[in-house]
Write an enzyme that holds these catalytic residues in place. Structure first.
Site: not given
Ligand code: AGP
Length: 613
Positions: A2, A27, A75, A101-102, A486, A490, A493, A509, A608
């Site tokens: 949120c 966010r 959210w 938020n929370g 990674e 990317k 996501e 394997h 985010k």
């Molecule tokens: C990154 O591309 C992702 N959106 C996600 O995996 C992110 O790295 C993860 O949520 C950790 O976030 P932070 O680095 O703010 O702790």
């Protein structure tokens, strides 16, 4: 997660709050709302979906005479993303509203208690309980009523409160969910979940700590401890990010802007921390004495998602150059296993946001077990930086795109500095070698800056035959294995293509059963210590008609005998290949997602900052 925005001052409330909510869209949210006080009455408007739906309700004249109010993007955590569940939420009288938020973990019992006392609920949310609970305690002192209500609450909150009985004041409170105040003697008082909404008006901010309550007025503020009730003096921090930095700067997406900002972010993260003469590494904010450091015989790296990939790379570096054993844990797993942690262990959390609930829980546990905590983080004053014993800030600037790019490569730069720092303290690396590696790290930023435009152009051409793939494999060996993970993250996501990262040696394997003429595989094959083994692995893929894209070292013509689709990168110190080889993986994901018309900056279902567990 949120987003909260509040304002009290001379400006019209509605434009300030709507612009602020727009700056928090990254966010992630699924409904929005606003409330303002005008002619003694609270006017509340809410809508499902994107902010535009809320703006469509608000005509130009709405709030023309209002200068105090709150806004929220939700959210959903309890209750569907409907208008009724959107914030702000009101008490029975309609004269008091809250945004939150929370998660209120004991909201069920509180809700039943309040219903038994005659309160009528209009939503399924945990948040609405707060409005009725404050109402229950409210006589004529709002701060006292909010304090009493929060004493009954278990769970996390970033809270904004407005009451017609105190028409010039906003109350804010936080516990385990970020909340920052913005202050300016002309502009008035601001409150927000993050920094961007404040930037057009002020660079003077105050980060609330857990169990703190703020009373905010146009002409000033005061902050209290919710535990002692005493007023507390907080440091006012100056944010160097200007408003433009948080805008797109002419790029199509924040993510692309942030990919191109990586050279700057790496330089800013490294600068001032490597002595150009001696190669000595200076990390004063780590707050670890030489005695602390001398008694460390193990390091735990704890993180989530992309930050966990950075931890995987750092394990190779620290064990090789500093000679300390390293364990790497996904934070949500770390918390639930038997941890052999004591005061001889250093726990390092890695987090762009500094608010990730799983990682926060992990360091709290490690701290309880006696470990010193250092966090590598990109947000000044975030919760993790205030709970750790020490911090190594990355200086990547605001990262708005949900998919982490510059924060990740800055984390790697910071982790490399930490490696050199530990090596220096433990005498496992001579100063000339440290200086060489430090200079290579700085040179790397220039290499990336030079390569980015060409790489993007090459990848734009390349993806035409890959962007509609259903699956994708990424393979790498040694230091590049985490980069395969990674690259896969990317791609999945932001383009929603199913992608998996594998250690090259693992293919035989099981995963090699997936290889056929329809399966695209991206192979990371720089000329490094494991080059021959990596080439054997991609030859196995070629033998099964896999569609190979290879990323390798400029001049390595052998790669062209394996596949037409080769992306070349300049040679750098092989220890730094993980940072360099991340760039084409990011660009590949970005270009494919763009080509597919995906919402690159705000991918579906993602947030985010994952501030819930
Ligand atoms: C990154 O591309 C992702 N959106 C996600 O995996 C992110 O790295 C993860 O949520 C950790 O976030 P932070 O680095 O703010 O702790």
């Amino acid at each position: 997660m949120c987003g909260i925005v509040g304002y009290v001052g001379k400006r019209r409330l509605v434009p300030v709050v709507l612009e602020g909510l727009k700056r928090l869209e990254y966010r992630g949210y699924d409904s929005a709302g606003i409330v303002y006080l005008e002619d003694g009455k609270l006017q509340k408007y809410r809508s499902e979906g994107k902010l535009q739906n809320l703006e469509n309700i608000l005509g130009e004249a709405f709030g023309a005479h209002s200068h105090i109010g709150l806004g929220h993007t939700r959210w959903a955590t309890h209750g569907a993303p409907t208008t009724e569940n959107a914030h702000p939420h009101s008490d029975c009288t309609g004269d008091l509203v809250v945004v939150h938020n929370g998660i209120i973990e004991n909201y069920h019992s509180l809700r039943n208690e309040l219903i038994a006392k005659g309160h009528r609920f209009a939503s399924e949310t945990d948040t609405e309980v707060l409005a009725h609970l404050i109402e229950e305690y409210l006589e004529n002192d709002l701060r006292a009523a909010v304090t009493q209500a929060l004493e009954r609450v278990e769970g996390s909150y970033a809270l904004g409160v407005l009451w017609t009985g105190l028409p010039d004041t906003l109350i804010a409170a936080r516990n385990h969910s970020p909340l920052v105040l913005g202050i300016h003697e002309e502009e008035g008082g601001f409150l927000a979940s993050d920094i961007p909404p404040l930037l057009p008006y002020t660079d003077q901010v105050i980060f609330l700590d857990d169990l703190e309550l703020a009373v905010l007025r146009a002409d000033g503020y005061s902050i209290y401890s919710l535990e002692s009730g005493e007023e507390v003096k907080k440091e006012v921090e100056t944010i160097s990010w200007n408003s433009a930095m948080a805008e797109k700067g002419g790029y199509k997406h924040f993510m692309l802007k942030e990919i191109y900002e990586q050279p700057r972010a790496i330089i800013d993260t490294v600068s001032g921390r490597i002595n150009p003469e001696t190669g000595s590494i200076d990390l004063p904010e780590m707050n670890l004495s030489d005695k602390d450091l001398s008694q460390i015989d193990k390091i735990f790296l704890v993180a989530c998602g992309t930050s966990w990939h950075a931890a995987l790379v750092a394990k190779y570096w620290i064990e090789r150059w500093a000679g300390i054993q390293v364990e790497v844990d996904i934070a949500s797993e770390f918390r639930y296993r038997k941890l052999l942690i004591n005061e001889r262990v250093l726990t390092v959390s890695i987090s762009q946001s500094g608010e990730t609930a799983d990682t926060l829980a992990g360091i709290r546990l490690a701290k309880k077990l006696g470990s010193k905590i250092v966090t590598i983080c990109n947000v000044v004053g975030s919760t993790m930086t205030r709970e750790a014993h020490g911090t190594i800030y990355t200086h990547a600037g605001p990262e708005i795109g949900v998919a982490s790019t510059k924060a990740f490569t800055s984390q790697l730069a910071a982790l490399f500095l930490l490696t050199l720092f530990l090596a220096e303290k433990r005498g496992t690396l001579e100063s000339d070698e440290r200086l060489l590696l430090g200079k290579e790290l700085i040179r790397l930023a220039t290499v990336i800056e030079e390569e980015l435009p060409r790489l993007q152009a090459d990848i734009q051409k390349l993806i035409e035959s890959y962007y509609d793939s259903r699956d994708f494999l990424f393979v790498g060996r040694g230091l590049n294995f985490p980069i395969a993970l990674e690259g896969a993250l990317k791609l999945k996501e932001i383009s929603y293509i199913h992608a998996e990262g594998y250690a090259s040696g693992e293919l035989k394997h099981g995963p090699i059963a997936l290889i056929d003429k329809d399966m695209p595989i991206l192979g990371l094959t720089p000329k490094d210590a494991v080059y021959q083994k990596s080439i054997s692995n991609v030859e196995e893929i070629k033998a099964r008609q896999g569609r190979l894209i290879l990323i390798g070292t400029k001049g390595d013509t052998h790669l062209k005998t394996i596949t037409e689709d080769v992306l070349y990168l300049p040679e750098v110190h092989e220890e730094l290949n993980p940072i360099l080889y991340t760039i084409p993986a990011q660009l590949l994901a970005y270009e494919i997602a763009s080509r597919r018309g995906c919402d690159v900056d705000q991918p579906r279902n993602l947030a985010k900052s994952v501030t819930v567990e």
